[in-house]
Design a protein around this motif. Structure first.
Motif, mmCIF file in Angstrom:
data_model
loop_
_atom_site.group_PDB
_atom_site.id
_atom_site.type_symbol
_atom_site.label_atom_id
_atom_site.label_comp_id
_atom_site.label_asym_id
_atom_site.label_seq_id
_atom_site.Cartn_x
_atom_site.Cartn_y
_atom_site.Cartn_z
ATOM 1 N N LYS A 177 90.199 78.735 -19.156
ATOM 2 C CA LYS A 177 90.780 79.009 -17.945
ATOM 3 C C LYS A 177 91.492 79.913 -17.855
ATOM 4 N N LEU A 178 92.215 80.617 -19.019
ATOM 5 C CA LEU A 178 93.229 81.828 -19.017
ATOM 6 C C LEU A 178 92.527 83.065 -19.334
ATOM 7 N N ALA A 179 91.432 83.106 -19.990
ATOM 8 C CA ALA A 179 90.784 84.385 -20.444
ATOM 9 C C ALA A 179 90.717 85.396 -19.400
ATOM 10 N N SER A 180 90.349 84.967 -18.338
ATOM 11 C CA SER A 180 89.863 86.032 -17.088
ATOM 12 C C SER A 180 91.138 86.438 -16.562
ATOM 13 N N LYS A 181 92.258 85.679 -16.611
ATOM 14 C CA LYS A 181 93.562 86.033 -16.265
ATOM 15 C C LYS A 181 93.989 87.431 -17.224
ATOM 16 N N TYR A 182 93.760 87.393 -18.363
ATOM 17 C CA TYR A 182 94.501 88.560 -19.317
ATOM 18 C C TYR A 182 93.630 89.458 -19.774
ATOM 19 N N TYR A 183 92.594 88.997 -19.966
ATOM 20 C CA TYR A 183 91.504 90.014 -20.595
ATOM 21 C C TYR A 183 91.118 90.737 -19.685
ATOM 22 N N TRP A 184 91.062 91.947 -19.806
ATOM 23 C CA TRP A 184 90.638 93.272 -18.981
ATOM 24 C C TRP A 184 90.861 93.228 -17.287
ATOM 25 N N ASN A 185 91.985 92.422 -17.087
ATOM 26 C CA ASN A 185 92.435 92.160 -15.598
ATOM 27 C C ASN A 185 93.400 93.279 -15.208
ATOM 28 N N PRO A 186 92.833 93.888 -14.324
ATOM 29 C CA PRO A 186 93.771 95.275 -14.074
ATOM 30 C C PRO A 186 94.881 94.645 -13.085
ATOM 31 N N ASN A 187 94.837 93.176 -12.617
ATOM 32 C CA ASN A 187 95.932 92.708 -11.872
ATOM 33 C C ASN A 187 96.903 91.809 -12.686
ATOM 34 N N TRP A 188 96.863 92.171 -13.951
ATOM 35 C CA TRP A 188 97.508 91.148 -14.731
ATOM 36 C C TRP A 188 98.981 91.241 -14.502
ATOM 37 N N GLU A 189 99.660 92.155 -14.175
ATOM 38 C CA GLU A 189 101.075 92.345 -13.776
ATOM 39 C C GLU A 189 101.331 91.143 -12.882
ATOM 40 N N THR A 190 100.331 91.336 -11.684
ATOM 41 C CA THR A 190 100.866 90.406 -10.376
ATOM 42 C C THR A 190 100.177 88.818 -10.920
ATOM 43 N N ASP A 191 99.231 88.718 -11.758
ATOM 44 C CA ASP A 191 98.724 87.463 -12.107
ATOM 45 C C ASP A 191 99.699 86.809 -13.016
ATOM 46 N N ARG A 192 100.655 87.604 -13.803
ATOM 47 C CA ARG A 192 101.440 86.870 -14.746
ATOM 48 C C ARG A 192 102.090 85.833 -14.419
ATOM 49 N N LYS A 193 102.700 85.985 -13.219
ATOM 50 C CA LYS A 193 103.736 84.744 -12.563
ATOM 51 C C LYS A 193 102.996 83.532 -12.383
ATOM 52 N N ASP A 194 101.632 83.744 -12.084
ATOM 53 C CA ASP A 194 100.868 82.633 -11.710
ATOM 54 C C ASP A 194 100.441 81.857 -13.067
ATOM 55 N N VAL A 195 100.117 82.639 -13.924
ATOM 56 C CA VAL A 195 100.015 82.036 -15.143
ATOM 57 C C VAL A 195 101.219 81.418 -15.964
ATOM 58 N N GLU A 196 102.390 82.169 -15.634
ATOM 59 C CA GLU A 196 103.484 81.527 -16.349
ATOM 60 C C GLU A 196 104.098 80.239 -15.668
ATOM 61 N N GLU A 197 103.735 80.238 -14.320
ATOM 62 C CA GLU A 197 104.283 79.144 -13.642
ATOM 63 C C GLU A 197 103.537 77.969 -13.198
ATOM 64 N N LYS A 198 102.338 78.360 -13.160
ATOM 65 C CA LYS A 198 101.275 77.344 -12.677
ATOM 66 C C LYS A 198 100.174 76.907 -13.679
ATOM 67 N N LEU A 199 99.547 77.968 -14.309
ATOM 68 C CA LEU A 199 98.322 77.649 -14.977
ATOM 69 C C LEU A 199 98.838 77.312 -16.591
ATOM 70 N N LEU A 200 99.586 78.002 -16.965
ATOM 71 C CA LEU A 200 99.812 77.561 -18.420
ATOM 72 C C LEU A 200 100.401 76.415 -18.722
ATOM 73 N N PRO A 201 101.736 76.237 -17.725
ATOM 74 C CA PRO A 201 102.528 74.655 -18.150
ATOM 75 C C PRO A 201 101.628 73.283 -18.550
ATOM 76 N N PRO A 202 100.758 72.892 -17.396
ATOM 77 C CA PRO A 202 99.970 71.899 -17.779
ATOM 78 C C PRO A 202 99.118 71.673 -18.914
ATOM 79 N N LEU A 203 98.520 73.056 -19.383
ATOM 80 C CA LEU A 203 97.774 73.241 -20.428
ATOM 81 C C LEU A 203 98.620 72.857 -21.651
ATOM 82 N N TYR A 204 99.768 73.784 -21.807
ATOM 83 C CA TYR A 204 100.628 73.482 -22.993
ATOM 84 C C TYR A 204 101.072 71.971 -23.007
ATOM 85 N N GLU A 205 101.560 71.621 -21.822
ATOM 86 C CA GLU A 205 102.157 70.164 -21.944
ATOM 87 C C GLU A 205 100.952 69.037 -22.212
ATOM 88 N N ASN A 206 99.680 69.290 -22.085
ATOM 89 C CA ASN A 206 98.653 68.425 -22.364
ATOM 90 C C ASN A 206 98.317 68.342 -23.894
#
Ligand SMILES: N[C@@H](CCC(=O)N[C@@H](CS)C(=O)NCC(=O)O)C(=O)O
Length: 221
Positions: A102-131
Motif C-alpha cells: 500500500k505504501l511503496a508506490s508513495k515513497y519509492y521513486w515518487n516525484p510528488n513525495w513531498e506533497t503525498d507525505r501528508k496523506d501518508v502520515e495522516e491517512k494511509l499509515l495510521p490504520p496500518l500501524y494501528e492494525n
C-alpha cells in the motif's frame, strides 16, 4: 556447506529481512551486488522470473524473496514451535507485505513525495500501524511477535518499521508497542553489531529514487 551468495541490487530492499535472519542464525553469506543498470539489462532475461534477488548455494539457485526467506526460516527454526505459532507468524508476515504494498508506490521513486507525505502520515499509515500493533499485542506479552520466540515475523516487521522511519519521522514513537519492539530488536547483540557495521547498505533502494539518499538514509540506527 556452501556459503549462500545473494545476487541483488546494491541496497537493503526486499532482501534486508533475509540478511537479518542470516545474522541471527550465524550464517556467513556473500553479496554479489549489481550496481550498474546496464548489467541488469543483460542479465534479466537469464533469470528465472526476470527479477532479483537470486540466492546461489553451491549448485542450487533460489529465487522469489518470500520463498527464500521462508526456506531459511524453516532451516533455522524461525517459524515458531507448532503450526499455531507458524500461523501467527505468517499472519504478521502477510500484514507487513500488505502494508508495504500500500505504501511503496508513495515513497519509492515518487516525484510528488513531498506533497503525498501528508496523506501518508495522516491517512494511509495510521490504520496500518494501528492494525499491526493490535495484532502484535493480542495474547502476547512480547517482546517478539511470538512472545519469547524470535521468528521470521520479527525480521519482516522490523524491516518494515525501520524502512518507514526516515520517511515519516515522528510516527513510530506514537505506537508504543511497535516502538518498543523496534528498539528491543535493534539492541539484540548480533543485530546491533550488524546495524552498525559497514556490511549494512545505507540505502533502501538503488539511486533511481528521486528522494535520493537523503530521507532514506537520515535515520541510521
Ligand atoms: N516476487 C519477486 C519480485 C522481485 C522483484 O520485483 N525484484 C525487483 C527488485 S526489488 C527487480 O528485480 N526489479 C528489476 C526488474 O524487474 O527488472 C520477489 O519477491 O523476489
Amino acid at each position: 556447506s556452501a556459503v549462500p551468495v545473494i545476487r541483488y541490487f546494491a541496497c537493503r530492499g526486499r532482501v534486508e529481512p533475509l540478511r537479518l535472519l542470516f545474522v541471527e542464525a550465524g550464517v556467513t553469506w556473500k553479496e554479489n551486488s549489481l550496481t550498474d543498470p546496464k548489467d541488469w539489462a543483460q542479465e534479466k532475461g537469464q533469470t528465472p522470473f526476470g527479477s532479483l534477488p537470486i540466492v546461489t548455494v553451491g549448485d542450487k539457485q533460489y529465487t522469489q524473496t518470500m520463498a527464500i526467506i521462508r526456506h531459511y526460516a524453516n532451516e533455522h527454526n524461525f517459524f515458531g514451535n507448532d503450526s499455531e505459532e507458524r500461523l501467527r507468524a505468517d499472519i504478521m508476515v502477510e500484514a507487513v507485505l500488505d502494508a508495504q504494498e500500500k505504501l511503496a508506490s508513495k515513497y519509492y521513486w515518487n516525484p510528488n513525495w513531498e506533497t503525498d507525505r501528508k496523506d501518508v502520515e495522516e491517512k494511509l499509515l495510521p490504520p496500518l500501524y494501528e492494525n499491526i500493533q493490535r495484532f502484535f499485542k493480542k495474547d502476547n506479552q512480547g517482546p517478539w511477535v511470538l512472545g519469547q520466540t524470535l521468528s521470521v515475523a520479527d525480521f519482516m516487521l522490523w524491516c518494515f518499521l525501520d524502512l518507514m522511519r526516515p520517511f515519516v519521522p515522528g510516527q513510530l514513537p506514537k505506537y508504543q508497542e511497535l516502538a518498543k519492539f523496534h528498539q528491543d530488536f535493534s539492541t539484540r547483540e548480533k543485530i546491533a553489531e550488524y546495524l552498525h557495521s559497514d556490511k549494512r547498505y545505507k540505502n533502501h533502494t538503488i539511486t533511481l529514487s528521486p528522494v535520493g539518499g537523503t530521507p532514506e538514509t537520515s535515520a541510521q540506527p
